[in-house]
Write a protein that holds these residues in place. Sequence first.
Motif, short mmCIF file in Angstrom:
data_model
loop_
_atom_site.label_atom_id
_atom_site.label_comp_id
_atom_site.label_asym_id
_atom_site.label_seq_id
_atom_site.Cartn_x
_atom_site.Cartn_y
_atom_site.Cartn_z
N MET A 63 0.82 -1.20 0.00
CA MET A 63 0.00 0.00 0.00
C MET A 63 0.86 1.26 0.00
N LYS A 64 1.98 1.23 0.71
CA LYS A 64 2.90 2.37 0.68
C LYS A 64 3.37 2.64 -0.74
N ALA A 65 3.75 1.57 -1.44
CA ALA A 65 4.25 1.73 -2.80
C ALA A 65 3.16 2.23 -3.74
N ILE A 66 1.95 1.70 -3.59
CA ILE A 66 0.83 2.14 -4.43
C ILE A 66 0.58 3.63 -4.25
N ILE A 67 0.53 4.09 -3.01
CA ILE A 67 0.25 5.50 -2.76
C ILE A 67 1.40 6.38 -3.26
N ALA A 68 2.65 5.91 -3.11
CA ALA A 68 3.79 6.67 -3.62
C ALA A 68 3.71 6.82 -5.14
N CYS A 69 3.32 5.75 -5.83
CA CYS A 69 3.19 5.80 -7.29
C CYS A 69 2.02 6.69 -7.70
N TYR A 70 0.93 6.60 -6.98
CA TYR A 70 -0.22 7.45 -7.28
C TYR A 70 0.14 8.92 -7.09
N ASN A 71 0.93 9.20 -6.06
CA ASN A 71 1.39 10.56 -5.81
C ASN A 71 2.12 11.11 -7.04
N GLU A 72 3.04 10.30 -7.61
CA GLU A 72 3.80 10.75 -8.78
C GLU A 72 2.91 10.83 -10.01
N ALA A 73 2.02 9.87 -10.17
CA ALA A 73 1.11 9.90 -11.32
C ALA A 73 0.24 11.15 -11.28
N GLY A 154 4.70 15.52 -1.82
CA GLY A 154 3.60 15.87 -2.71
C GLY A 154 2.30 16.03 -1.94
N TYR A 155 1.28 15.31 -2.36
CA TYR A 155 -0.03 15.37 -1.71
C TYR A 155 0.00 14.63 -0.37
N LYS A 156 -1.02 14.84 0.45
CA LYS A 156 -1.06 14.18 1.74
C LYS A 156 -1.44 12.71 1.58
N TRP A 157 -0.78 11.85 2.34
CA TRP A 157 -0.91 10.40 2.17
C TRP A 157 -2.35 9.95 2.38
N HIS A 158 -2.96 10.36 3.48
CA HIS A 158 -4.32 9.86 3.77
C HIS A 158 -5.32 10.37 2.76
N GLU A 159 -5.10 11.57 2.20
CA GLU A 159 -6.00 12.07 1.18
C GLU A 159 -5.89 11.25 -0.10
N LEU A 160 -4.67 10.90 -0.48
CA LEU A 160 -4.47 10.06 -1.66
C LEU A 160 -5.11 8.69 -1.47
N TYR A 161 -4.92 8.13 -0.28
CA TYR A 161 -5.49 6.81 0.00
C TYR A 161 -7.01 6.82 -0.20
N HIS A 162 -7.67 7.81 0.36
CA HIS A 162 -9.13 7.85 0.28
C HIS A 162 -9.63 8.28 -1.10
N GLU A 163 -8.80 8.93 -1.88
CA GLU A 163 -9.17 9.20 -3.27
C GLU A 163 -9.24 7.90 -4.08
N LEU A 164 -8.41 6.92 -3.69
CA LEU A 164 -8.37 5.64 -4.41
C LEU A 164 -9.32 4.61 -3.83
N PHE A 165 -9.32 4.44 -2.51
CA PHE A 165 -9.90 3.25 -1.91
C PHE A 165 -11.05 3.53 -0.95
N GLY A 299 -1.94 2.34 9.08
CA GLY A 299 -3.29 2.46 9.61
C GLY A 299 -3.54 3.84 10.19
N ALA A 300 -2.55 4.35 10.94
CA ALA A 300 -2.69 5.69 11.52
C ALA A 300 -2.81 6.74 10.43
N ARG A 301 -2.02 6.61 9.37
CA ARG A 301 -2.06 7.61 8.30
C ARG A 301 -3.34 7.52 7.47
N ILE A 302 -3.91 6.31 7.34
CA ILE A 302 -5.20 6.19 6.65
C ILE A 302 -6.25 7.01 7.37
N GLY A 303 -6.21 6.98 8.70
CA GLY A 303 -7.18 7.73 9.49
C GLY A 303 -6.74 9.15 9.81
N GLY A 304 -5.49 9.48 9.49
CA GLY A 304 -4.98 10.81 9.81
C GLY A 304 -4.92 11.06 11.31
#
Length: 312
Positions: A63-73, A154-165, A299-304
């Motif tokens: 999940m860390k790698a997915i969010i990092a790649c989404y950040n760059e995309a 780049g963008y905030k991690w938890h925001e990117l996560y919730h944009e995707l999932f 988990g903590a970053r998903i919930g911010g």
Amino acid sequence: MNRIRYFFRIHLKGITRIYRLFRRIMRNAFYVRLMGVGKLKKADTFFFVIDPRFNHPGLADRMKAIIACYNEAKKNGLHFKIVFKQPFVLEDYLHPTSIDNDWVADFRDLEYSFFKTRFVDEKRGWHLSATSGCQYHCYNYTGDIIPEIFENTGYKWHELYHELFTPNEEIVRAIHDTGMPPQSYCAIHLREGHYNRLSTESEKQLLIERCKAGIRKIIACNPHKKMLVFSDSKIFLHSLDDLPVETLNPDTIGHICFNNNHEQVLKAFLDQYMISLASKVYMITAPEMYSSSCFSLCGARIGGVEFEHMIV
């Protein structure tokens, strides 16, 4: 003795870097044979791919790698797609948050052009500079861009996560069935790691007692909160009967690297989301335990929510 340890630590890091570089080259080289000169149908797209032929890390690193790649995309204005079919199908558990950001893809969506397909490797310090009209494939990743420092990239991690999932109905129902409202508890996570390498039962018991002492400190700092404890050790979870804490059913504990059993995968996602819904997240480690797990941090970053690391 310290000089000897330093010498081996430095050289081990060098060997690890060389191995990772060799692995990346070999993985990408496999796809060079598929290259052609045809025109791309899905240009300006970034694909993150879990290749079932390779070994992969656990859920948090993926999940860390997915969010990092989404950040760059996202920073480069690219469409983002995920091919994740092993050891389970990701979209069976997490759904796209919106139709406009549908990340679900399959291997047949991947295209290989000598001129327009680019292989990228997710790693710390990596930044993508995209060229218009290309397709980007990531088969190699380390998950090194941890959520703790991600906001600097780049963008905030938890925001990117919730944009995707968004979790599927089964996960949402499992969360509801715990009977623990969001923010009503603190989450405490421990990763077993090297526990079984301890030579005597007294050493093992001493480690358990130190971890329980750490939990007592957390309870004392949060007198009006319930405590929900997570661990991959059934032995440890069963030892908590004398503490005022709660646990989720440990019968389905399993690591996704070794199991694709539905109940075990569901448990991993349930734990991740329950950690994300806590008022605060603690990770307890010790020299005898696995200390580099980012499961609770993710988990903590998903919930911010606030995260604290305690060493016992």
